[in-house]
Design a protein around this motif. Structure first.
Motif, PDB file in Angstrom:
ATOM      1  N   LYS A 115       1.394  -1.274  -0.132  1.00  0.00           N
ATOM      2  CA  LYS A 115      -0.106   0.476  -0.239  1.00  0.00           C
ATOM      3  C   LYS A 115       1.301   1.518  -0.425  1.00  0.00           C
ATOM      4  O   LYS A 115       0.850   2.168  -0.440  1.00  0.00           O
ATOM      5  N   THR A 116       1.752   2.242   1.317  1.00  0.00           N
ATOM      6  CA  THR A 116       2.521   2.566   1.001  1.00  0.00           C
ATOM      7  C   THR A 116       3.319   2.310  -0.532  1.00  0.00           C
ATOM      8  O   THR A 116       3.574   3.279  -1.278  1.00  0.00           O
ATOM      9  N   GLN A 147       1.606   4.357  -3.045  1.00  0.00           N
ATOM     10  CA  GLN A 147       0.840   5.292  -2.719  1.00  0.00           C
ATOM     11  C   GLN A 147       2.336   6.763  -3.426  1.00  0.00           C
ATOM     12  O   GLN A 147       2.483   8.085  -3.174  1.00  0.00           O
ATOM     13  N   ASN A 148       2.861   5.716  -3.563  1.00  0.00           N
ATOM     14  CA  ASN A 148       5.228   6.046  -3.879  1.00  0.00           C
ATOM     15  C   ASN A 148       4.952   6.127  -4.726  1.00  0.00           C
ATOM     16  O   ASN A 148       5.700   6.649  -5.522  1.00  0.00           O
ATOM     17  N   GLY A 149       3.886   6.137  -5.598  1.00  0.00           N
ATOM     18  CA  GLY A 149       4.167   5.657  -7.044  1.00  0.00           C
ATOM     19  C   GLY A 149       4.624   4.453  -8.036  1.00  0.00           C
ATOM     20  O   GLY A 149       4.246   4.141  -9.141  1.00  0.00           O
ATOM     21  N   ASN A 176      -0.652   3.879 -10.001  1.00  0.00           N
ATOM     22  CA  ASN A 176      -1.786   3.323 -10.435  1.00  0.00           C
ATOM     23  C   ASN A 176      -2.114   2.198  -9.703  1.00  0.00           C
ATOM     24  O   ASN A 176      -1.513   0.551  -9.781  1.00  0.00           O
ATOM     25  N   ASP A 220      -6.057  -3.861   3.676  1.00  0.00           N
ATOM     26  CA  ASP A 220      -4.753  -2.694   2.700  1.00  0.00           C
ATOM     27  C   ASP A 220      -4.893  -2.989   1.386  1.00  0.00           C
ATOM     28  O   ASP A 220      -5.221  -1.917   0.932  1.00  0.00           O
ATOM     29  N   GLN A 223      -8.523  -1.605  -0.010  1.00  0.00           N
ATOM     30  CA  GLN A 223      -8.233   0.179  -0.046  1.00  0.00           C
ATOM     31  C   GLN A 223      -7.973  -0.079  -1.424  1.00  0.00           C
ATOM     32  O   GLN A 223      -8.150   1.231  -1.853  1.00  0.00           O
ATOM     33  N   GLU A 273      -6.432   5.589  -9.728  1.00  0.00           N
ATOM     34  CA  GLU A 273      -4.802   6.862  -9.208  1.00  0.00           C
ATOM     35  C   GLU A 273      -5.249   6.522  -7.366  1.00  0.00           C
ATOM     36  O   GLU A 273      -6.158   6.942  -6.994  1.00  0.00           O
ATOM     37  N   PHE A 274      -4.074   5.985  -7.214  1.00  0.00           N
ATOM     38  CA  PHE A 274      -3.958   5.935  -5.423  1.00  0.00           C
ATOM     39  C   PHE A 274      -2.058   5.846  -4.924  1.00  0.00           C
ATOM     40  O   PHE A 274      -1.466   5.795  -5.723  1.00  0.00           O
ATOM     41  N   GLY A 275      -2.791   7.901  -4.364  1.00  0.00           N
ATOM     42  CA  GLY A 275      -1.788   8.201  -4.522  1.00  0.00           C
ATOM     43  C   GLY A 275      -0.805   8.466  -5.420  1.00  0.00           C
ATOM     44  O   GLY A 275      -1.275   9.127  -6.417  1.00  0.00           O
ATOM     45  N   GLU A 276       0.676   8.783  -5.769  1.00  0.00           N
ATOM     46  CA  GLU A 276       1.302   8.861  -6.688  1.00  0.00           C
ATOM     47  C   GLU A 276       1.737   7.296  -8.058  1.00  0.00           C
ATOM     48  O   GLU A 276       1.952   8.040  -8.852  1.00  0.00           O
TER      49      GLU A 276
END
Length: 268
Positions: free
Chosen positions: A87-88, A91-93, A185, A111, A114, A180-183
């Motif tokens: 997940k992290t 989020q970071n790309g 996909n 997670d 989400q 999109e999820f944070g930065e």
């Protein structure tokens, strides 16, 4: 001003995740993960079959651009062991492609829930047609509607997450969904790409549209490709620069600034 040569890296590093002993990867060269590996490599990318212990830290995930995962329908995956780090990372790309039966195996509120662009409350349809509903999206380029050889998993709510894009359906339910999820996909694919061949056969992997859909999804979630700036020979000065690029609609976009430090040291 000075012109520099800019090169785009198109080779992706793809990890295909499968729990050791899962039906999706327990028959060497004759189960879906090996077909996914072959498909990805046929497009010039690198592909590595991993299990959860290989990608349960951000450091390990940083070795890849895309993670592909799913479930064979026996709830024998190990997603819970790495979903927090995943997940992290997304989020970071990072890029994630989740395939059927992943909704079946995903607990509500986890997670993984989400991350996925649809609810894990699932239903499924046998046979029928995966219908392309958005022919303009990058994922659907070159993909025609095709017959499902076995099941197609879909969210029982028939709804996608807020902000997600529904690109294809099975029996009117979202079955190809991107968000999109944070930065990063994420793409969800309802066809059972992780179904073991003994139970499901290999027809998805002999269907050119099903193969194209999966490959397009992998390439799409990778997002921004890396670029390399090739400076003129013997360039010794420090440089601050930006990149101007024109998109397909003719709009000129200017990047933020980058720095090249000519200190003679290897980058760290």
């Amino acid at each position: 001003s000075t012109n520099f040569t800019v090169g785009k890296s198109s080779q992706l590093r793809v990890a295909i995740e499968c729990n050791t002993g899962s039906n999706a990867c327990n028959s060497f060269n004759n189960d879906p993960v090996y077909s996914i590996k072959s498909l990805v490599e046929s497009a010039g990318h690198t592909a590595t079959i991993v299990d959860g212990s290989d990608i349960d830290t951000l450091a390990e995930l940083s070795n890849y651009d895309v993670i592909v995962l799913g479930d064979a329908g026996f709830n024998d995956d190990d997603h819970s062991s790495f979903q927090s780090a995943l997940k992290t990372w997304v989020q970071n790309g990072g890029g994630l492609v989740g395939t059927g039966w992943i909704l079946f195996s995903t607990p509500f509120g986890s997670d993984m829930d989400q991350l996925l662009p649809v609810s894990p409350s699932y239903t499924s349809f046998f046979g029928g047609t995966l219908v392309v509903t958005d022919t303009t999206h990058e994922i659907m380029q070159g993909v025609n509607s095709f017959a499902n050889p076995t099941y197609c998993e879909v969210p029982s709510s028939a709804a996608a997450d807020l902000g997600a894009f529904v690109l294809g359906t099975c029996s009117g339910y979202p079955s190809v969904v991107a968000k999109e999820f944070g930065e990063g996909n994420v793409v969800y694919l309802g066809p059972i790409y992780y179904g073991d061949f003994q139970s499901y056969g290999s027809a998805l992997y002999s269907n050119s549209d099903a193969r194209k859909l999966l490959l397009n999804s992998v390439q799409y979630v990778a997002g921004k490709s890396s670029i390399g700036v090739i400076l003129p020979p013997n360039f010794t000065a420090n440089v601050t620069f930006f990149i101007n690029a024109t998109d397909l609609s003719g709009n000129t976009n200017q990047s933020g600034t980058f720095s090249y430090i000519a200190d003679g040291l290897a980058p760290t």
